[in-house]
Design a protein around this motif. Structure first.
Motif, PDB file in Angstrom:
ATOM      1  N   LEU A 168       0.832  -1.202   0.000  1.00  0.00           N
ATOM      2  CA  LEU A 168       0.000   0.000   0.000  1.00  0.00           C
ATOM      3  C   LEU A 168       0.866   1.252   0.000  1.00  0.00           C
ATOM      4  O   LEU A 168       0.595   2.218  -0.734  1.00  0.00           O
ATOM      5  N   GLN A 169       1.912   1.236   0.806  1.00  0.00           N
ATOM      6  CA  GLN A 169       2.816   2.380   0.871  1.00  0.00           C
ATOM      7  C   GLN A 169       3.536   2.592  -0.459  1.00  0.00           C
ATOM      8  O   GLN A 169       3.655   3.729  -0.945  1.00  0.00           O
ATOM      9  N   GLU A 170       4.017   1.516  -1.052  1.00  0.00           N
ATOM     10  CA  GLU A 170       4.776   1.621  -2.300  1.00  0.00           C
ATOM     11  C   GLU A 170       3.926   2.187  -3.438  1.00  0.00           C
ATOM     12  O   GLU A 170       4.455   2.860  -4.332  1.00  0.00           O
ATOM     13  N   HIS A 171       2.631   1.941  -3.399  1.00  0.00           N
ATOM     14  CA  HIS A 171       1.731   2.435  -4.447  1.00  0.00           C
ATOM     15  C   HIS A 171       1.036   3.740  -4.059  1.00  0.00           C
ATOM     16  O   HIS A 171       0.163   4.220  -4.792  1.00  0.00           O
ATOM     17  N   GLY A 172       1.397   4.296  -2.923  1.00  0.00           N
ATOM     18  CA  GLY A 172       0.814   5.564  -2.491  1.00  0.00           C
ATOM     19  C   GLY A 172      -0.672   5.494  -2.190  1.00  0.00           C
ATOM     20  O   GLY A 172      -1.404   6.461  -2.435  1.00  0.00           O
ATOM     21  N   LEU A 173      -1.124   4.355  -1.626  1.00  0.00           N
ATOM     22  CA  LEU A 173      -2.564   4.138  -1.464  1.00  0.00           C
ATOM     23  C   LEU A 173      -3.165   4.492  -0.107  1.00  0.00           C
ATOM     24  O   LEU A 173      -4.387   4.688  -0.038  1.00  0.00           O
ATOM     25  N   PRO A 174      -2.413   4.548   0.999  1.00  0.00           N
ATOM     26  CA  PRO A 174      -3.085   4.855   2.261  1.00  0.00           C
ATOM     27  C   PRO A 174      -3.903   6.147   2.222  1.00  0.00           C
ATOM     28  O   PRO A 174      -5.085   6.154   2.586  1.00  0.00           O
ATOM     29  N   ALA A 175      -3.315   7.224   1.760  1.00  0.00           N
ATOM     30  CA  ALA A 175      -4.047   8.490   1.704  1.00  0.00           C
ATOM     31  C   ALA A 175      -5.182   8.427   0.688  1.00  0.00           C
ATOM     32  O   ALA A 175      -6.277   8.945   0.920  1.00  0.00           O
ATOM     33  N   ALA A 176      -4.932   7.770  -0.452  1.00  0.00           N
ATOM     34  CA  ALA A 176      -5.959   7.678  -1.495  1.00  0.00           C
ATOM     35  C   ALA A 176      -7.180   6.908  -0.997  1.00  0.00           C
ATOM     36  O   ALA A 176      -8.331   7.301  -1.262  1.00  0.00           O
ATOM     37  N   ILE A 177      -6.956   5.810  -0.276  1.00  0.00           N
ATOM     38  CA  ILE A 177      -8.082   5.024   0.240  1.00  0.00           C
ATOM     39  C   ILE A 177      -8.821   5.796   1.323  1.00  0.00           C
ATOM     40  O   ILE A 177     -10.062   5.810   1.355  1.00  0.00           O
ATOM     41  N   ARG A 178      -8.086   6.455   2.215  1.00  0.00           N
ATOM     42  CA  ARG A 178      -8.738   7.271   3.254  1.00  0.00           C
ATOM     43  C   ARG A 178      -9.655   8.314   2.628  1.00  0.00           C
ATOM     44  O   ARG A 178     -10.794   8.508   3.060  1.00  0.00           O
ATOM     45  N   GLU A 179      -9.157   8.986   1.603  1.00  0.00           N
ATOM     46  CA  GLU A 179      -9.944  10.034   0.950  1.00  0.00           C
ATOM     47  C   GLU A 179     -11.189   9.462   0.281  1.00  0.00           C
ATOM     48  O   GLU A 179     -12.276  10.044   0.369  1.00  0.00           O
ATOM     49  N   ARG A 180     -11.037   8.325  -0.375  1.00  0.00           N
ATOM     50  CA  ARG A 180     -12.186   7.738  -1.086  1.00  0.00           C
ATOM     51  C   ARG A 180     -13.250   7.263  -0.107  1.00  0.00           C
ATOM     52  O   ARG A 180     -14.452   7.445  -0.342  1.00  0.00           O
ATOM     53  N   VAL A 181     -12.823   6.658   0.987  1.00  0.00           N
ATOM     54  CA  VAL A 181     -13.777   6.181   1.992  1.00  0.00           C
ATOM     55  C   VAL A 181     -14.439   7.365   2.693  1.00  0.00           C
ATOM     56  O   VAL A 181     -15.648   7.342   2.961  1.00  0.00           O
ATOM     57  N   ALA A 182     -13.673   8.399   2.992  1.00  0.00           N
ATOM     58  CA  ALA A 182     -14.245   9.599   3.610  1.00  0.00           C
ATOM     59  C   ALA A 182     -15.271  10.248   2.697  1.00  0.00           C
ATOM     60  O   ALA A 182     -16.226  10.881   3.170  1.00  0.00           O
ATOM     61  N   ALA A 183     -15.098  10.059   1.377  1.00  0.00           N
ATOM     62  CA  ALA A 183     -16.037  10.639   0.408  1.00  0.00           C
ATOM     63  C   ALA A 183     -17.305   9.796   0.253  1.00  0.00           C
ATOM     64  O   ALA A 183     -18.212  10.189  -0.478  1.00  0.00           O
ATOM     65  N   GLY A 184     -17.354   8.618   0.908  1.00  0.00           N
ATOM     66  CA  GLY A 184     -18.584   7.835   0.884  1.00  0.00           C
ATOM     67  C   GLY A 184     -18.491   6.433   0.322  1.00  0.00           C
ATOM     68  O   GLY A 184     -19.470   5.678   0.395  1.00  0.00           O
ATOM     69  N   ALA A 185     -17.340   6.042  -0.234  1.00  0.00           N
ATOM     70  CA  ALA A 185     -17.215   4.689  -0.774  1.00  0.00           C
ATOM     71  C   ALA A 185     -17.173   3.684   0.373  1.00  0.00           C
ATOM     72  O   ALA A 185     -16.373   3.838   1.299  1.00  0.00           O
ATOM     73  N   PRO A 186     -18.003   2.643   0.348  1.00  0.00           N
ATOM     74  CA  PRO A 186     -17.949   1.621   1.398  1.00  0.00           C
ATOM     75  C   PRO A 186     -16.587   0.929   1.419  1.00  0.00           C
ATOM     76  O   PRO A 186     -16.012   0.640   0.367  1.00  0.00           O
ATOM     77  N   TYR A 187     -16.103   0.664   2.614  1.00  0.00           N
ATOM     78  CA  TYR A 187     -14.848  -0.059   2.808  1.00  0.00           C
ATOM     79  C   TYR A 187     -15.148  -1.386   3.478  1.00  0.00           C
ATOM     80  O   TYR A 187     -15.911  -1.455   4.449  1.00  0.00           O
ATOM     81  N   MET A 188     -14.528  -2.446   2.967  1.00  0.00           N
ATOM     82  CA  MET A 188     -14.652  -3.768   3.559  1.00  0.00           C
ATOM     83  C   MET A 188     -13.264  -4.338   3.761  1.00  0.00           C
ATOM     84  O   MET A 188     -12.390  -4.204   2.900  1.00  0.00           O
ATOM     85  N   GLY A 189     -13.049  -4.951   4.926  1.00  0.00           N
ATOM     86  CA  GLY A 189     -11.771  -5.583   5.205  1.00  0.00           C
ATOM     87  C   GLY A 189     -11.985  -6.919   5.868  1.00  0.00           C
ATOM     88  O   GLY A 189     -12.986  -7.120   6.562  1.00  0.00           O
ATOM     89  N   SER A 190     -11.052  -7.842   5.648  1.00  0.00           N
ATOM     90  CA  SER A 190     -11.076  -9.101   6.381  1.00  0.00           C
ATOM     91  C   SER A 190      -9.672  -9.360   6.893  1.00  0.00           C
ATOM     92  O   SER A 190      -8.696  -9.168   6.164  1.00  0.00           O
ATOM     93  N   SER A 191      -9.557  -9.737   8.155  1.00  0.00           N
ATOM     94  CA  SER A 191      -8.272 -10.076   8.762  1.00  0.00           C
ATOM     95  C   SER A 191      -7.255  -8.944   8.566  1.00  0.00           C
ATOM     96  O   SER A 191      -7.360  -7.898   9.192  1.00  0.00           O
ATOM     97  N   ALA A 192      -6.256  -9.120   7.706  1.00  0.00           N
ATOM     98  CA  ALA A 192      -5.261  -8.074   7.475  1.00  0.00           C
ATOM     99  C   ALA A 192      -5.915  -6.788   6.969  1.00  0.00           C
ATOM    100  O   ALA A 192      -5.488  -5.684   7.306  1.00  0.00           O
ATOM    101  N   GLY A 193      -6.959  -6.913   6.162  1.00  0.00           N
ATOM    102  CA  GLY A 193      -7.680  -5.739   5.685  1.00  0.00           C
ATOM    103  C   GLY A 193      -8.398  -5.021   6.805  1.00  0.00           C
ATOM    104  O   GLY A 193      -8.592  -3.798   6.759  1.00  0.00           O
ATOM    105  N   THR A 194      -8.796  -5.776   7.840  1.00  0.00           N
ATOM    106  CA  THR A 194      -9.379  -5.171   9.036  1.00  0.00           C
ATOM    107  C   THR A 194      -8.301  -4.459   9.845  1.00  0.00           C
ATOM    108  O   THR A 194      -8.522  -3.356  10.362  1.00  0.00           O
ATOM    109  N   ASN A 195      -7.125  -5.074   9.939  1.00  0.00           N
ATOM    110  CA  ASN A 195      -6.002  -4.398  10.599  1.00  0.00           C
ATOM    111  C   ASN A 195      -5.720  -3.038   9.956  1.00  0.00           C
ATOM    112  O   ASN A 195      -5.385  -2.070  10.644  1.00  0.00           O
ATOM    113  N   MET A 196      -5.839  -2.959   8.640  1.00  0.00           N
ATOM    114  CA  MET A 196      -5.527  -1.722   7.930  1.00  0.00           C
ATOM    115  C   MET A 196      -6.460  -0.579   8.306  1.00  0.00           C
ATOM    116  O   MET A 196      -6.107   0.589   8.165  1.00  0.00           O
ATOM    117  N   ALA A 197      -7.654  -0.892   8.797  1.00  0.00           N
ATOM    118  CA  ALA A 197      -8.609   0.165   9.163  1.00  0.00           C
ATOM    119  C   ALA A 197      -8.225   0.868  10.453  1.00  0.00           C
ATOM    120  O   ALA A 197      -8.755   1.928  10.772  1.00  0.00           O
TER     121      ALA A 197
END
Length: 243
Positions: free
Chosen positions: A94-123
């Protein structure tokens, strides 16, 4: 903000994600295409195909974030799902692709986020309460920060019948609290969290979750528990040297 955070993706005797099918269908209602982040496993194409097979039963198309420009795909995603695997490898990618900030912004804008296990850790604010082995070294431990508290997926209770002499989760998580003044929710298998705006609810199987808070004894919580108070917790977090 709309989140669905699963402790695990596969329950004993069930196919992938089937145990949480109704919750997933509700969470992704109205979504026609899901953006999947497969970075926690090495086989990105195979992992994406596995998710696509399940989502097809809900009438939802799946696109892997690795199949195009990751940041552009996140910016226009209807919904984002980050799957389980190794949390350290996932965060590093995620860091190498510059995605943490991009995902935060998209979810804050209303896109549903789903995580399982490691994806839950990321939240969470950081990955410091993961159970995973650090098979790679990310550039710091800070994650997406979609919640102000920590989660320990796959939480296991200590068994009096085991010969295992290593530290239990019951011992490790209080050690985390000795260094970090932030609650940790130990989610047992088959449980998930649903966040809709300022409301946070625990759901899933009867086993529920165990909440660890600074200066207090752990508390038990079953499905249906309103955990919204955790969203206003003082999540002071010392991330010096953690990115």
């Amino acid at each position: 903000m709309k989140l669905l955070l699963l402790s695990n993706s596969t329950a004993p005797g069930r196919e992938y994600l089937v145990h949480a099918r109704d919750a997933i269908a509700e969470h992704l209602r109205g979504v026609s295409e899901l953006l999947f982040v497969p970075y926690a496993l090495a086989d990105h194409d195979g992992y994406t195909a596995k998710v696509a097979a399940f989502m097809e039963t809900l009438g939802i198309r799946v696109r892997g974030v690795h199949t195009g420009d990751p940041r552009q795909l996140v910016a226009r995603a209807e919904a984002v799902f980050i799957g389980g695997g190794n949390s350290f490898r996932l965060l590093k990618s995620l860091q190498e692709h510059g995605l943490p900030a991009a995902i935060r912004e998209r979810v804050a804008a209303g896109a549903p986020y789903m995580g399982s296990s490691a994806g839950t850790n990321m939240a969470c604010p950081t990955l410091r309460t993961t159970n995973d082995m650090p098979i790679v070294q990310p550039d710091g431990f800070a994650t997406l920060g979609l919640l102000p508290f920590q989660i320990n997926p796959h939480y296991l209770d200590a068994s009096p019948d085991t010969s295992h002499m290593g530290e239990t989760r019951e011992e490790r998580l209080p050690q985390f609290l000795e260094e970090n003044a932030v609650p940790v929710l130990g989610m047992r298998e088959g449980t998930w969290l649903r966040r809709d705006g300022d409301r946070l609810e625990l759901a899933g199987v009867a086993a529920g979750a165990r909440l660890f808070t600074p200066g207090a004894a752990p508390s038990e919580h079953g499905p249906g528990t309103d955990l919204s108070a955790l969203l206003t917790a003082d999540a002071r977090f010392d991330v010096r040297g953690a990115g």
